[in-house]
Design an enzyme around this catalytic site. Structure first.
Site, PDB file in Angstrom:
ATOM      1  N   LYS A  95       9.238  -1.315  14.826  1.00 55.58           N
ATOM      2  CA  LYS A  95       9.749  -0.915  13.718  1.00 55.58           C
ATOM      3  C   LYS A  95      10.747   0.204  13.763  1.00 55.58           C
ATOM      4  O   LYS A  95      11.831   0.125  13.326  1.00 55.58           O
ATOM      5  CB  LYS A  95       8.671  -0.574  12.652  1.00 55.58           C
ATOM      6  CG  LYS A  95       8.050  -1.443  12.077  1.00 55.58           C
ATOM      7  CD  LYS A  95       7.172  -0.630  10.901  1.00 55.58           C
ATOM      8  CE  LYS A  95       5.889  -0.904  10.528  1.00 55.58           C
ATOM      9  NZ  LYS A  95       4.868  -0.442   9.774  1.00 55.58           N
ATOM     10  N   GLU A 137      10.479  -4.412   4.610  1.00 54.01           N
ATOM     11  CA  GLU A 137      10.567  -6.154   4.366  1.00 54.01           C
ATOM     12  C   GLU A 137      10.384  -6.085   2.732  1.00 54.01           C
ATOM     13  O   GLU A 137      11.170  -6.656   2.132  1.00 54.01           O
ATOM     14  CB  GLU A 137       9.634  -6.948   5.122  1.00 54.01           C
ATOM     15  CG  GLU A 137       9.798  -7.031   6.422  1.00 54.01           C
ATOM     16  CD  GLU A 137       9.179  -6.068   7.384  1.00 54.01           C
ATOM     17  OE1 GLU A 137       8.892  -4.897   6.829  1.00 54.01           O
ATOM     18  OE2 GLU A 137       9.120  -6.327   8.529  1.00 54.01           O
ATOM     19  N   GLY A 194      -5.212  -2.436   5.259  1.00 53.41           N
ATOM     20  CA  GLY A 194      -4.262  -3.728   4.625  1.00 53.41           C
ATOM     21  C   GLY A 194      -4.998  -4.808   5.020  1.00 53.41           C
ATOM     22  O   GLY A 194      -5.077  -5.736   4.156  1.00 53.41           O
ATOM     23  N   ARG A 195      -5.442  -5.395   6.168  1.00 59.31           N
ATOM     24  CA  ARG A 195      -6.083  -6.658   6.437  1.00 59.31           C
ATOM     25  C   ARG A 195      -7.548  -6.630   5.929  1.00 59.31           C
ATOM     26  O   ARG A 195      -7.990  -7.786   6.080  1.00 59.31           O
ATOM     27  CB  ARG A 195      -5.989  -6.757   8.143  1.00 59.31           C
ATOM     28  CG  ARG A 195      -6.595  -5.532   8.927  1.00 59.31           C
ATOM     29  CD  ARG A 195      -6.393  -5.983  10.380  1.00 59.31           C
ATOM     30  NE  ARG A 195      -6.850  -4.654  11.120  1.00 59.31           N
ATOM     31  CZ  ARG A 195      -6.040  -3.474  11.278  1.00 59.31           C
ATOM     32  NH1 ARG A 195      -4.910  -3.306  10.764  1.00 59.31           N
ATOM     33  NH2 ARG A 195      -6.691  -2.540  11.845  1.00 59.31           N
ATOM     34  N   HIS A 250      -4.316 -34.476  17.013  1.00 56.91           N
ATOM     35  CA  HIS A 250      -3.326 -35.302  17.403  1.00 56.91           C
ATOM     36  C   HIS A 250      -2.380 -34.347  18.166  1.00 56.91           C
ATOM     37  O   HIS A 250      -1.100 -35.021  18.283  1.00 56.91           O
ATOM     38  CB  HIS A 250      -2.685 -36.170  16.183  1.00 56.91           C
ATOM     39  CG  HIS A 250      -3.710 -36.812  15.774  1.00 56.91           C
ATOM     40  ND1 HIS A 250      -3.829 -38.215  16.015  1.00 56.91           N
ATOM     41  CD2 HIS A 250      -4.610 -36.658  14.823  1.00 56.91           C
ATOM     42  CE1 HIS A 250      -4.917 -38.671  15.228  1.00 56.91           C
ATOM     43  NE2 HIS A 250      -5.328 -37.805  14.699  1.00 56.91           N
ATOM     44  N   LYS A 276       0.857  -1.186   0.242  1.00 56.48           N
ATOM     45  CA  LYS A 276      -0.023   0.005  -0.209  1.00 56.48           C
ATOM     46  C   LYS A 276       0.871   1.089   0.125  1.00 56.48           C
ATOM     47  O   LYS A 276       0.919   2.182  -0.615  1.00 56.48           O
ATOM     48  CB  LYS A 276      -0.837  -0.011   1.356  1.00 56.48           C
ATOM     49  CG  LYS A 276      -1.812   1.058   1.240  1.00 56.48           C
ATOM     50  CD  LYS A 276      -2.768   0.711   2.565  1.00 56.48           C
ATOM     51  CE  LYS A 276      -3.734   1.822   2.678  1.00 56.48           C
ATOM     52  NZ  LYS A 276      -4.647   1.598   3.997  1.00 56.48           N
ATOM     53  N   GLU A 287      -4.907  -7.926  15.033  1.00 52.18           N
ATOM     54  CA  GLU A 287      -4.696  -6.215  14.613  1.00 52.18           C
ATOM     55  C   GLU A 287      -5.784  -5.213  14.913  1.00 52.18           C
ATOM     56  O   GLU A 287      -5.648  -4.020  14.995  1.00 52.18           O
ATOM     57  CB  GLU A 287      -3.971  -6.451  13.245  1.00 52.18           C
ATOM     58  CG  GLU A 287      -3.018  -5.202  13.080  1.00 52.18           C
ATOM     59  CD  GLU A 287      -2.108  -5.170  11.919  1.00 52.18           C
ATOM     60  OE1 GLU A 287      -0.938  -5.347  11.998  1.00 52.18           O
ATOM     61  OE2 GLU A 287      -2.761  -5.262  10.769  1.00 52.18           O
TER      62      GLU A 287
END
Ligand code: G6Q
Length: 540
Positions: free
Chosen positions: A503, A211, A266-267, A383, A205, A352
């Site tokens: 950050k 990253e 974003g999410r 399991h 965005k 978030e």
């Protein structure tokens, strides 16, 4: 407003004191038709919420809390394009991403729906060209590998959905995702691939995320090392962003940029251009089917009365466990291997959005907010960690999600899978008493170990089949459930300031790790010692 001081909240608290110890065994014995009655069907989703620790009075009392908190007013404000993301002064309009052509949703007086469809059309055109082989790489080869570079909201959605819909994807093309700044992510994703057949989608965005930009520049070097011509970037790199200037600076032709807008969080963005890799995978028609699924649930959320509104119902059940029973977590247990990334996606969506401790006015909240979300597909988890859900000391409400029709009907796999899905909520709800265990001839010393208390609440969602259409419905259901809870807790579900501090500190530390001479360090003694140790071992 302090929601916990309202008469509506207090009424739920008194009710809770009365019903907290009721056992699901008793509730089912008292109301034999509970399993038929406490259900709701929307589109392809059949929800059975009868195995919750609720009586006939519970939901109406929780609904009164929702009314008091103004859940539907906030919902209407969202759909109207009001700037309900108050700390960033933004509208919250992921619902506009799936609004039908010709509808009107305005932000600052401008209808955003035509822009949405303009971008969808450009994406569709691009996807058709890549899928048909009309779009070729710099050396004339067809694109066989598509790599999405993005992180967080620019990664988890398309990654989850590409896996969920793998059954209907174009198998000629391999889809990979690079998110982590850990170089191994890049190395493994590109290993063995030929740059002349590889297309990178840089999804960001802001187009400034550390990253993503680090991986994007590494990808550029990797591609150019093979293609040896700067002009090759045009055929091998496209961008998805709101930041045209930065995209151009990177060297991507603005023609090859697919835009979205600051009113898409974003999410909440994977049905925007952030889903370009997904559209390449499932084709424009598959993507449209998925949007129709979202739209169906949006319409339900927007129009159904509170008492019959599935996202509001699920949101309120979450409040019931989170705020009254004190449950700290919530398990999401899809019985579909294709939904392997669903929980990771929902973790971000929920944690978030609702991991906040001040209310919309900036005051500390006096109630618990978002739960810890976790889980993996069944039956694998059975399991592993189901032990703790069945016999541990914690209350863990769980959502079970299953499909009536398999994507691949192999032998009796699907019936066995679903038998397990039905068995787990049954076991969790009803357990096994000491008397029942003893009656089986279990030695007395073992009886306590083999007794199941039961009374563990679950929702079961049964869908017809995993398709783009049903996936869209499911994701929109969770989006609006999270919305409902944020509205009840009076928090801003649409910002994420909590990700900033770490950050920023990393920006200070990075040059300290890379400096040639020992730098002056101005950290606490723990961080300083860790940096020193790293520097010395890194050089070795
Ligand atoms: C999501 C968050 C966050 C964001 C990433 C990537 O709601 O805002 O996860 O999506 O930090 O940001 P960019 O898309 O700007 O690279």
């Amino acid at each position: 407003m302090r929601i916990d001081e309202t008469p509506e909240w207090e009424a739920v608290a008194s009710h809770f004191a009365e019903v907290r110890d009721l056992h699901l065994r008793q509730l089912f014995a008292d109301e034999p038709d509970r399993g038929d009655r406490m259900t709701l069907e929307v589109g392809d989703i059949y929800l059975d919420y009868s195995k919750n620790r609720i009586t006939a009075e519970t939901m109406p009392l929780l609904e009164a809390v929702a009314r008091r908190a103004g859940v539907t007013e906030l919902r209407d404000a969202m759909f109207a394009g009001e700037k309900i993301n108050i700390t960033e002064d933004r509208a919250v309009l992921h619902v506009a991403l799936r609004a039908p052509r010709g509808s009107v949703i305005e932000v600052d007086g401008a209808n955003v729906v035509p822009e949405v469809h303009h971008v969808l059309d450009r994406m569709a055109d691009f996807a058709r060209r890549v899928r048909s082989g009309e779009w070729i790489g710099h050396t004339g080869d067809r694109i066989r590998n598509v790599i999405n570079i993005g992180i967080g909201g620019s990664d988890l959605g398309p990654r989850m959905a590409c896996e969920a819909l793998r059954d209907v994807t174009d198998r000629y093309i391999k889809f990979r995702f690079i998110s982590n700044i850990d170089g191994t992510d890049f190395w493994e994703a590109t290993r063995g691939l030929d740059p002349s057949e590889t297309l990178f989608i840089i999804s960001s965005k802001t187009f400034t995320t550390l990253e993503t930009m680090t991986n994007a520049y590494t990808a550029r070097e990797w591609a150019l090392a093979g293609l040896r011509d700067d002009s090759a970037i045009a055929q091998h790199f496209v961008a998805v962003s709101t930041n045209a200037a930065e995209v151009a600076k990177f060297g991507i032709d603005p023609q090859n940029m697919f835009e979205f807008w600051d009113w898409v969080g974003g999410r909440y963005s994977y049905d925007s251009a952030i889903g370009l890799s997904l559209m390449l995978a499932v084709g424009p028609e598959g993507f449209e089917e998925m949007l129709e699924g979202f739209r169906l649930m949006d319409e339900h959320f927007r129009t159904a009365p509170i008492g019959e509104n599935m996202p509001i119902l699920l949101g309120l059940l979450g409040v019931w466990y989170n705020n009254f029973f004190g449950a700290e977590t919530k398990a999401i247990l899809p019985y579909s291997q294709y939904l392997a990334h669903l929980t990771a996606y929902l973790q971000q969506l929920d944690m978030e959005s609702n991991g906040k401790s001040v209310d919309r006015e900036g005051n500390p909240v006096h109630w618990q907010t978002g739960p810890i979300v976790w889980g993996q597909p069944g039956t694998n988890g059975q399991h592993a960690y189901y032990q703790l859900i069945h016999q541990g000391t914690k209350l863990i409400p769980a959502d079970f999600i299953g499909f009536c029709q398999p994507n691949h009907d192999i032998g009796n796999h699907h019936d066995l899978l679903m038998a397990n899905l039905f068995a787990q909520p049954e076991a969790l709800a009803f357990g096994k008493t000491a008397a029942e265990v003893a009656a089986e001839g279990v030695p007395a010393a073992q009886v306590p170990h083999r007794t199941f208390a039961g009374n563990h609440p679950t929702n079961t969602m049964l869908l017809s089949k995993l398709t783009p259409h049903t996936l869209g419905q499911l994701i929109a259901l969770y989006e609006h459930t999270v919305f409902t809870q944020g509205a009840v807790w009076n928090i801003n579900s649409f910002d994420q300031w909590g990700v900033e501090l770490g950050k920023k500190l990393a920006q200070t530390i990075a040059p300290e790790l890379m400096a040639g001479d020992d730098p002056d360090l101005d950290h606490d003694s723990s961080t300083t010692a860790l940096i020193r140790r790293y520097r010395s071992l890194r050089r070795d």
